[in-house]
Scaffold this active site. Structure first.
Site, mmCIF file in Angstrom:
data_model
loop_
_atom_site.group_PDB
_atom_site.id
_atom_site.type_symbol
_atom_site.label_atom_id
_atom_site.label_comp_id
_atom_site.label_asym_id
_atom_site.label_seq_id
_atom_site.Cartn_x
_atom_site.Cartn_y
_atom_site.Cartn_z
ATOM 1 N N HIS A 1 4.168 1.559 -7.897
ATOM 2 C CA HIS A 1 3.119 0.577 -8.042
ATOM 3 C C HIS A 1 2.287 0.416 -9.321
ATOM 4 C CE1 HIS A 1 3.783 1.130 -3.546
ATOM 5 N NE2 HIS A 1 4.145 -0.204 -3.539
ATOM 6 N N LEU B 127 0.293 3.709 -1.988
ATOM 7 C CA LEU B 127 0.843 3.256 -3.488
ATOM 8 C C LEU B 127 1.416 4.630 -4.126
ATOM 9 C CD1 LEU B 127 -2.247 1.454 -4.672
ATOM 10 C CD2 LEU B 127 -0.102 0.503 -3.848
ATOM 11 N N GLY C 16 0.680 -1.342 -0.073
ATOM 12 C CA GLY C 16 0.107 -0.077 0.066
ATOM 13 C C GLY C 16 0.895 1.416 0.118
ATOM 14 N N LYS D 207 12.781 -2.557 -8.356
ATOM 15 C CA LYS D 207 13.685 -1.875 -7.160
ATOM 16 C C LYS D 207 13.725 -2.840 -6.248
ATOM 17 C CE LYS D 207 13.047 1.516 -3.935
ATOM 18 N NZ LYS D 207 12.413 0.550 -2.866
#
Lengths: 281, 281
Positions: B37, B33, B31, B149
């Site tokens: 994302h 975001l 989350g 990442k």
């Protein structure tokens, strides 16, 4: 009946079964099948449209000093037995098909796997949980069938399935015994005639414990001591463990109340046998 | 868009999607975001009929002394972002829904998980592998999308999927950066203005290493030393690691040849940031 050696073959078979809307039952075994395995197969046939039996002596659940190399194998005989039982497919991979180079992922069920056989056989249940996870992911069965003889294994797998949200129903099936009470095991072939006779002390001990509970004994310690005495009276028997534990958490208990597990592991010569029973108070 | 809080709700949604013959893409997130994302979401939308984003700050991948409690959360904002992106469903369970009492099963990927962040954050990848296994078993996606990442995380998950025969394609998506080069991370909000500026040394270092390789440098040691010097010249930066490793096994290398991973972890105040790049020689 189909005999598959590769993961890809199984996947393509399962896909076609799924397209027909059929349910799939998996019976994971290490082969050298006996009536205990066949009772799992019958149970699977009863509740699933298609049954697949895996036959795989899983190296990761054996200690280096255990009997992986000598574990009895007879694929031809197994295939005949399973075909007679009306099974649709066997999955009998080589070790390299299941564990390719660089394999390094494992499933660990802590807690419930640490006592009993987990204490005597470090890494055993890690190997079991890992290979069963692989088999579940390959076959994606609706239900999988395990024998209560490996009671701790059933508890480990049920815990794993619940914890990791696996979509498979775990069904455990009662122990099958010889007429004289010896629990069926592929390892029974290791026993000499004398050891075979001595091994009856396992079933006798379980029976004795039940009698004691029926007579009102509620002390786990008292019952364990009585059983240890019984087994020690058998010169060919060497106790690995005698334990009375809670179900399903397998924690030590002092007072027998409700359903508890009495679990035995005893060596006869080089052969380690296990047996168990639920005591009800 | 649907918002699910329980495993059962997700299962019933996925079953109905499956009955329609649609493919399912999963984007697992913690989350808070950002565009990183959302690039995963776009990639998932491109290749799958139905996309489900999971939002779950997973306690088992945090050390007791890490930022589990303070990790940034804003479900309302996340829901809006994901709805805008055309996602069909969010799965945002509470911790108790994912880890019920007595939870004790874990997935361990040895080897590839032991260096880099695995060395700095013991138990981190065990938590990651375990929760990703759970999400895969709940959603049964055709494909799952992860950001480069977390390069090591991608290697761990690809290894796990191959080893445990999981039927899901793992798709990794390039790092998304701010205009000035800082890799997007939910943890960037922790940075003070000065730390935010100092953190640009990460991207600068990756760039510097690429230049050195382009100029013919092939010694991993030389490049690491040059980068360490660069980072140490930044007073607010504290190096956790600077490593050049093989791909996909993440083993130390001496000579740069083919594609290798340059991975950085550096603290700026209390905030630990990671970044990486593939060096090609």
């Amino acid at each position: 009946m189909r005999l598959f050696k590769t993961v890809d073959e199984v996947r393509s078979f399962i896909n076609s079964v799924r397209r027909e809307g059929k349910t799939v039952g998996l019976v994971p075994t290490m082969g050298y099948l006996h009536q205990g395995h066949l009772s799992l197969v019958h149970e699977a046939k009863r509740s699933c449209d298609v049954v697949i039996v895996s036959i795989f002596v899983n190296p990761t659940q054996f200690d280096p000093n255990e009997d992986y190399q000598t574990y009895p194998r007879d694929l031809q005989r197994d295939v005949a037995l399973v075909a007679d039982a009306g099974v649709e497919a066997i999955f009998a991979p080589e070790a390299e098909e299941m564990y390719s180079q660089g394999f390094s992922s494992f499933v660990d069920v802590t807690g419930v796997s640490e006592c009993l056989c987990g204490a005597s056989r470090p890494g055993h249940f890690r190997g079991v949980a890992t290979v069963v996870t692989k088999l579940f992911n390959i076959v994606l069965p609706d239900a999988a069938f395990f024998g209560q003889k490996d009671f701790q294994q059933v508890m480990v797998i049920k815990r794993m399935v619940a914890d990791l949200n696996m979509s498979v129903q775990i069904i455990d099936v009662p122990i099958v015994r010889e007429e004289d009470g010896l629990a069926l095991s592929s390892r029974n072939v290791y026993l000499s005639q004398e050891e075979r006779k001595a091994a009856l002390v396992l079933h006798r001990s379980l029976h004795l414990a039940k009698e004691q509970v029926n007579e009102g004994e509620r002390s786990a310690q008292q019952i364990k001591e009585r059983i240890i005495k019984e087994i020690q009276a058998e010169p060919l028997a060497n106790i690995d463990y005698v334990e009375i534990l809670s179900v399903p958490d397998l924690k030590p208990i002092e007072i027998i109340k409700g359903n508890v597990l009495l679990a035995l592991a005893v060596r006869f010569g080089k052969t380690r046998l296990i047996d168990n029973s639920i005591l009800e108070a």
